[in-house]
Design a protein around this motif. Structure first.
Motif, short mmCIF file in Angstrom:
data_model
loop_
_atom_site.label_atom_id
_atom_site.label_comp_id
_atom_site.label_asym_id
_atom_site.label_seq_id
_atom_site.Cartn_x
_atom_site.Cartn_y
_atom_site.Cartn_z
N CYS A 1 16.10 -50.80 14.63
CA CYS A 1 15.54 -51.89 14.34
C CYS A 1 14.12 -51.85 13.85
O CYS A 1 13.94 -52.66 12.97
N ARG B 1 13.07 -53.58 10.16
CA ARG B 1 12.01 -54.36 10.00
C ARG B 1 10.96 -54.04 9.06
O ARG B 1 10.39 -54.78 8.46
N ARG C 1 12.12 -61.60 7.64
CA ARG C 1 12.42 -61.61 8.88
C ARG C 1 14.03 -61.76 8.95
O ARG C 1 14.61 -62.67 8.41
N MET D 1 17.76 -62.46 14.88
CA MET D 1 18.36 -61.90 15.66
C MET D 1 18.94 -60.47 15.66
O MET D 1 19.63 -60.04 15.90
N PRO E 1 17.86 -57.43 16.73
CA PRO E 1 18.40 -56.73 18.05
C PRO E 1 19.77 -56.70 18.04
O PRO E 1 20.61 -55.83 18.48
N LEU E 2 20.06 -58.10 18.19
CA LEU E 2 21.60 -58.28 18.62
C LEU E 2 22.46 -57.63 17.26
O LEU E 2 23.52 -57.15 17.63
N CYS F 1 17.95 -52.31 22.63
CA CYS F 1 17.78 -53.43 22.04
C CYS F 1 17.09 -54.51 22.76
O CYS F 1 16.46 -55.20 22.36
N VAL F 2 17.26 -54.39 23.95
CA VAL F 2 16.42 -55.36 24.91
C VAL F 2 15.12 -54.89 24.99
O VAL F 2 13.97 -55.78 24.83
N ALA G 1 13.62 -56.12 21.49
CA ALA G 1 13.29 -57.19 21.50
C ALA G 1 11.89 -57.88 22.39
O ALA G 1 11.20 -58.81 22.03
N GLU H 1 8.71 -56.96 20.63
CA GLU H 1 8.65 -57.79 19.78
C GLU H 1 7.84 -59.42 20.43
O GLU H 1 7.07 -60.01 19.95
N TRP H 2 8.56 -59.77 21.33
CA TRP H 2 8.04 -60.87 22.17
C TRP H 2 6.61 -60.74 22.54
O TRP H 2 5.91 -61.58 22.50
#
Length: 131
Positions: A45, A49, A55, A58, A60-61, A109-110, A113, A116-117
């Motif tokens: 990821c 990036r 960008r 999604m 990570p998905l 991945c979680v 994410a 980033e959040w």
């Protein structure tokens, strides 16, 4: 290159060194089999990036789907099709399927994410504070 891309590139470099260190020197029952699998999706990821200026929605998905595809390819024995001399590729692809690897990829991945959040929330709060 923007500061954000440099940050992602730096994180990817640190994670790559950590992955190599784990692969070469860690011989335990937790960090090597699980920690490395968690970190590899975070590494991918960060690398994506850093490399792509726009960008990727999604991300990570998409990385998770890629990791799952590689893991299911292991279940099909894809490594046996790679020539013997291509050691690095054989190691990267892997040779054994594990449901726990899928769980670790999802956790990585979680985590990415979530990080980033948190950075986005922090940026919004800083913006609100400035105005």
């Amino acid at each position: 290159m923007s500061a954000r891309r440099v940050g992602y590139a730096s994180a990817a470099a640190v994670l790559f060194v950590a992955e190599v260190w784990i692969a070469l020197y860690v011989k335990d029952a937790f960090l090597r089999p699980y920690g490395g699998d968690i970190l590899v999706t975070v590494l991918l990821c960060c690398l994506l990036r850093a490399v792509f200026p726009r960008r990727i929605p999604m991300l990570p998905l998409w990385v998770l789907l890629f990791a799952f595809a590689v893991e299911f390819a292991q279940a099909l024995g894809i490594a046996s099709l790679i020539p013997e001399g291509w050691t690095v590729l054989r190691i990267a692809v892997g040779s054994s399927f594990s449901v726990w690897d899928l769980v670790c990829y999802a956790v990585g991945c979680v985590l990415f994410a979530g990080a980033e959040w948190l950075l986005a929330v922090r940026k919004i709060r800083k913006f609100e504070k400035d105005y």
